[in-house]
Design an enzyme around this catalytic site. Structure first.
Site, mmCIF file in Angstrom:
data_model
loop_
_atom_site.group_PDB
_atom_site.id
_atom_site.type_symbol
_atom_site.label_atom_id
_atom_site.label_comp_id
_atom_site.label_asym_id
_atom_site.label_seq_id
_atom_site.Cartn_x
_atom_site.Cartn_y
_atom_site.Cartn_z
ATOM 1 N N LYS A 188 39.158 -3.809 38.906
ATOM 2 C CA LYS A 188 40.577 -3.671 38.548
ATOM 3 C C LYS A 188 40.803 -2.281 37.975
ATOM 4 O O LYS A 188 40.403 -1.965 36.864
ATOM 5 C CB LYS A 188 41.000 -4.706 37.503
ATOM 6 C CG LYS A 188 42.520 -4.734 37.351
ATOM 7 C CD LYS A 188 42.981 -5.341 36.048
ATOM 8 C CE LYS A 188 43.126 -4.358 34.928
ATOM 9 N NZ LYS A 188 44.100 -3.259 35.146
ATOM 10 N N GLY B 8 37.126 1.594 28.520
ATOM 11 C CA GLY B 8 38.498 1.654 28.031
ATOM 12 C C GLY B 8 38.491 1.757 26.521
ATOM 13 O O GLY B 8 37.506 2.191 25.909
ATOM 14 N N ALA C 162 39.697 -1.403 21.179
ATOM 15 C CA ALA C 162 40.413 -2.655 20.881
ATOM 16 C C ALA C 162 40.369 -3.591 22.093
ATOM 17 O O ALA C 162 40.042 -4.786 21.958
ATOM 18 C CB ALA C 162 41.859 -2.344 20.507
ATOM 19 N N THR C 163 40.664 -3.072 23.281
ATOM 20 C CA THR C 163 40.649 -3.923 24.479
ATOM 21 C C THR C 163 39.226 -4.417 24.753
ATOM 22 O O THR C 163 39.018 -5.600 25.062
ATOM 23 C CB THR C 163 41.161 -3.126 25.704
ATOM 24 O OG1 THR C 163 42.426 -2.567 25.396
ATOM 25 C CG2 THR C 163 41.289 -4.007 26.922
ATOM 26 N N GLY C 164 38.261 -3.526 24.620
ATOM 27 C CA GLY C 164 36.865 -3.895 24.885
ATOM 28 C C GLY C 164 36.395 -5.021 23.979
ATOM 29 O O GLY C 164 35.722 -5.960 24.427
ATOM 30 N N GLU D 221 31.924 0.640 27.451
ATOM 31 C CA GLU D 221 32.004 2.099 27.238
ATOM 32 C C GLU D 221 33.368 2.350 26.619
ATOM 33 O O GLU D 221 34.393 2.249 27.294
ATOM 34 C CB GLU D 221 31.855 2.844 28.568
ATOM 35 C CG GLU D 221 30.493 2.669 29.240
ATOM 36 C CD GLU D 221 29.366 3.432 28.545
ATOM 37 O OE1 GLU D 221 29.633 4.151 27.569
ATOM 38 O OE2 GLU D 221 28.211 3.274 28.977
ATOM 39 N N CYS E 145 36.813 10.634 27.068
ATOM 40 C CA CYS E 145 36.204 9.884 25.960
ATOM 41 C C CYS E 145 35.238 10.748 25.170
ATOM 42 O O CYS E 145 35.087 10.590 23.973
ATOM 43 C CB CYS E 145 35.496 8.655 26.497
ATOM 44 S SG CYS E 145 34.262 9.079 27.748
ATOM 45 N N GLU F 117 41.477 8.061 17.608
ATOM 46 C CA GLU F 117 41.252 8.752 18.880
ATOM 47 C C GLU F 117 42.624 9.096 19.457
ATOM 48 O O GLU F 117 43.358 8.216 19.886
ATOM 49 C CB GLU F 117 40.495 7.823 19.844
ATOM 50 C CG GLU F 117 40.198 8.498 21.161
ATOM 51 C CD GLU F 117 39.614 7.542 22.197
ATOM 52 O OE1 GLU F 117 40.098 6.394 22.299
ATOM 53 O OE2 GLU F 117 38.688 7.950 22.904
HETATM 54 P P1 NAD Z 1 42.728 0.435 27.837
HETATM 55 O O1 NAD Z 1 41.727 -0.255 26.992
HETATM 56 O O2 NAD Z 1 44.151 0.364 27.455
HETATM 57 O O3 NAD Z 1 42.664 -0.109 29.329
HETATM 58 C C1 NAD Z 1 41.445 -0.053 30.072
HETATM 59 C C2 NAD Z 1 41.535 -1.084 31.185
HETATM 60 O O4 NAD Z 1 41.530 -2.396 30.593
HETATM 61 C C3 NAD Z 1 42.798 -1.002 32.052
HETATM 62 O O5 NAD Z 1 42.450 -1.247 33.405
HETATM 63 C C4 NAD Z 1 43.637 -2.150 31.500
HETATM 64 O O6 NAD Z 1 44.553 -2.671 32.428
HETATM 65 C C5 NAD Z 1 42.555 -3.179 31.180
HETATM 66 N N1 NAD Z 1 42.940 -4.218 30.234
HETATM 67 C C6 NAD Z 1 43.861 -4.150 29.239
HETATM 68 N N2 NAD Z 1 43.915 -5.334 28.575
HETATM 69 C C7 NAD Z 1 43.010 -6.155 29.167
HETATM 70 C C8 NAD Z 1 42.583 -7.501 28.941
HETATM 71 N N3 NAD Z 1 43.098 -8.243 27.961
HETATM 72 N N4 NAD Z 1 41.627 -8.019 29.740
HETATM 73 C C9 NAD Z 1 41.070 -7.287 30.723
HETATM 74 N N5 NAD Z 1 41.441 -6.008 31.007
HETATM 75 C C10 NAD Z 1 42.388 -5.447 30.220
HETATM 76 O O7 NAD Z 1 42.223 1.952 27.956
HETATM 77 P P2 NAD Z 1 42.970 3.169 28.667
HETATM 78 O O8 NAD Z 1 44.121 3.557 27.809
HETATM 79 O O9 NAD Z 1 43.188 2.846 30.108
HETATM 80 O O10 NAD Z 1 41.827 4.305 28.617
HETATM 81 C C11 NAD Z 1 41.631 5.164 27.538
HETATM 82 C C12 NAD Z 1 40.466 4.668 26.683
HETATM 83 O O11 NAD Z 1 39.281 4.587 27.470
HETATM 84 C C13 NAD Z 1 40.127 5.617 25.554
HETATM 85 O O12 NAD Z 1 39.884 4.869 24.398
HETATM 86 C C14 NAD Z 1 38.842 6.286 26.023
HETATM 87 O O13 NAD Z 1 37.997 6.775 25.008
HETATM 88 C C15 NAD Z 1 38.191 5.172 26.759
HETATM 89 N N6 NAD Z 1 37.177 5.700 27.675
HETATM 90 C C16 NAD Z 1 35.855 5.530 27.358
HETATM 91 C C17 NAD Z 1 34.868 6.059 28.200
HETATM 92 C C18 NAD Z 1 33.397 5.904 27.885
HETATM 93 O O14 NAD Z 1 32.577 6.126 28.779
HETATM 94 N N7 NAD Z 1 33.013 5.527 26.677
HETATM 95 C C19 NAD Z 1 35.240 6.753 29.351
HETATM 96 C C20 NAD Z 1 36.599 6.899 29.623
HETATM 97 C C21 NAD Z 1 37.566 6.363 28.781
#
Ligand code: NAD
Length: 500
Positions: free
Chosen positions: A198, A251, A254-256, A273, A307, A404
């Site tokens: 997704k 992502g 919080a979502t993770g 991640e 990130c 962040e």
């Molecule tokens: P996000 O957490 O808002 O969304 C990430 C993904 O999760 C999206 O596809 C979103 O639709 C999905 N999602 C949202 N709620 C969900 C749920 N309840 N269940 C399942 N999936 C859900 O993050 P973002 O704003 O898209 O990305 C930015 C974040 O990603 C930043 O915090 C960044 O640091 C992090 N990031 C981390 C790495 C790493 O390798 N550590 C790499 C890139 C980005």
């Protein structure tokens, strides 16, 4: 936009944007049951450029069922490793052949410079794809001498084998959609798993195109499926589905954490991640030119939506004023404009909502009289631009010093010595990356083990490689991507014990 410098959009890209998009399930596009749609915007203009499906629970169910059927059939999971490797290498070749098309799609939906899309997002993804394809033929276990002696005189030998974990759910953010998408697809397929991926609802297009290329490369129907949609329904249904054996999530923290909480109920394997608030420690013996070049790139690449980006720079007092001056000149010299104009160095951020979020951090800092140095003004259109900004010696209680921000904003703070810099660098809930800038080998060897981060660079920052494990300490995640052990997270270890 400066029309003279604008890269001409390929006809293939324009027609892809105009398509009536469906969901990629069972080796082809199917119409969704959901009639809800999601607009895709060009961040450089704020104009809608495409429309995708906002999949519902029934649509996700179809994708997971297809992936599961393909997995248990053995059509991919029991294929010879060399055959999987060959198909995945062909897949990489197809990306190479379609490099410009994918780079343009990436820039149009995400906003980043076409230079970055070509040289980083596409070219580096190719390296990762070929590296990971090669891991398919390196899967191995161990032979084990045992000491079991029951019944008396019996002898046992055991061995371990790595077996594909099953159906993987890949959840991808919007900052590097093609590259991070492939960081989930490739290890899953190399290990023999099936995947339902997704993409972010903001940037789904490149992964949708990559699904077509996977089928063209020879990945069997059902092994690689793409569902587009929002997190609350599509993402949640996917990650909580009982037929999902492994979640690979990139992502926000919080979502993770929310996904991990639900995964624990079924003990679904999970790699997280997550976010970062990455420090750079600059000591007085560092090379100032190297520091400014390296940290300008690490702070402002992809508008700071990285990130691993350096977002907090701690500088030893004797060189602080000089470095602030050098950073100020560099930031004020950056040109701002559309990603499709290769002469623009700072481009729009990925969405209107994100632009508002970054600006709200800066507004708070401004209201509290923080010293802000801003780069050139953004173009006067509806694009999602934020001027690159330095924040000098911010107070610890400003939100942007702890959260962040994920935008073109970096703090520069004067510190008395290396110990103060280290204490400030570690004073965060995150622990993704960090860098140390010094010409003293003994200082580097003393400080690197004391920095709480999954990756520490010395005299560089944000440089990643397929062969170097990557992941977070603390609230930045759990598990590691990349490296020779990458497929461990996509396999189960089975011990086979033989009496003889
Ligand atoms: P996000 O957490 O808002 O969304 C990430 C993904 O999760 C999206 O596809 C979103 O639709 C999905 N999602 C949202 N709620 C969900 C749920 N309840 N269940 C399942 N999936 C859900 O993050 P973002 O704003 O898209 O990305 C930015 C974040 O990603 C930043 O915090 C960044 O640091 C992090 N990031 C981390 C790495 C790493 O390798 N550590 C790499 C890139 C980005």
């Amino acid at each position: 936009m400066n029309q003279v410098n604008r890269v001409a959009t390929l006809e293939r890209v324009s027609s892809f944007l105009k398509r009536n998009h469906g969901l990629y399930i069972d080796g082809g596009w199917i119409s969704a049951q959901s009639t809800d749609t999601l607009p895709i915007f060009d961040p450089s203009t704020g104009q809608q450029i495409s429309t995708t499906i906002d999949a519902n629970a029934y649509d996700v169910e179809r994708a997971v069922t297809s992936a599961h059927k393909a997995f248990v059939s053995g059509v991919w999971s029991r294929r010879l490793p060399a055959e999987r490797e060959r198909i995945l290498l062909r897949y990489a070749d197809l990306l190479e052949q379609h490099a410009e098309e994918l780079a343009q799609l990436e820039t149009l939906e995400q906003g980043k410079s076409i230079n970055v899309s070509r040289a980083f997002e596409v070219a580096c993804t190719l390296n990762w794809m070929r590296y990971t394809a090669g891991l398919a033929t390196k899967i191995s276990g161990r032979t084990l001498d045992l000491s079991i002696s029951v019944p008396e005189g019996a002898r046992y030998t055991a061995y371990t084998r790595k077996e594909p974990v099953g159906v993987v759910a890949g959840i991808v953010p919007w900052n590097f959609p093609l590259m991070i998408g492939m960081w989930k697809v490739m290890p899953a397929l190399a290990a023999g798993c099936s995947i339902v991926i997704k993409p972010s609802e903001i940037t789904p297009l490149t992964l949708m195109r990559m699904a077509e290329l996977a089928t063209e490369a020879g990945v069997p129907a059902g092994v690689f499926n793409v569902v587009t949609g929002n997190g609350a329904v599509c993402g949640k249904t996917l990650t909580s589905h009982p037929l999902i054996s492994k979640i690979s999530f990139t992502g926000s923290t919080a979502t993770g954490k929310g996904i991990a909480r639900s995964a624990i109920d079924r003990l679904t394997r999970i790699t997280l991640e997550l976010g970062g608030k990455n420090p750079a420690i600059v000591l007085k013996d560092a090379d100032p030119k190297q520091v400014v070049e390296g940290l300008m790139m690490a702070s402002f690449l992809n508008q700071g939506q990285v990130c691993a980006a350096s977002s907090r720079i701690y500088v030893e007092a004797p060189i602080f004023d000089q470095l602030v001056g050098d950073f100020e000149s560099a930031v004020k010299g950056l040109s701002i404009g559309a990603g499709m104009d290769p002469t623009s160095q700072i481009n729009a951020v990925a969405s209107k909502a994100h632009q508002r979020k970054v600006e709200s951090y800066l507004a708070e800092a401004n209201a509290l009289n923080a010293e802000l140095i801003r780069g050139s003004a953004a173009p006067n259109n509806e694009g999602f631009y934020v001027s690159p900004t330095l924040v000098i010696n911010p107070d610890d209680d400003l939100s942007l010093t702890r959260d962040e921000v994920f935008g073109p904003v970096v703090t520069l703070t004067r510190v008395a010595d290396a110990e103060e810099a280290l204490a400030k660098a570690n004073d965060t809930e995150y622990g993704l990356t960090a860098s140390l800038w010094t010409n003293s080998l003994s200082t580097a060897m003393d400080l690197t083990p004391r920095i709480e981060a999954g990756t520490v660079w010395v005299n560089s920052h944000t440089l990643i490689d397929a062969n170097m494990p990557f992941g977070g300490f603390k609230q930045s995640g759990t598990g590691r991507d990349f490296g020779v052990d990458w497929l461990d997270a996509f396999t189960e270890t089975k011990s086979v014990c033989i009496r003889h």
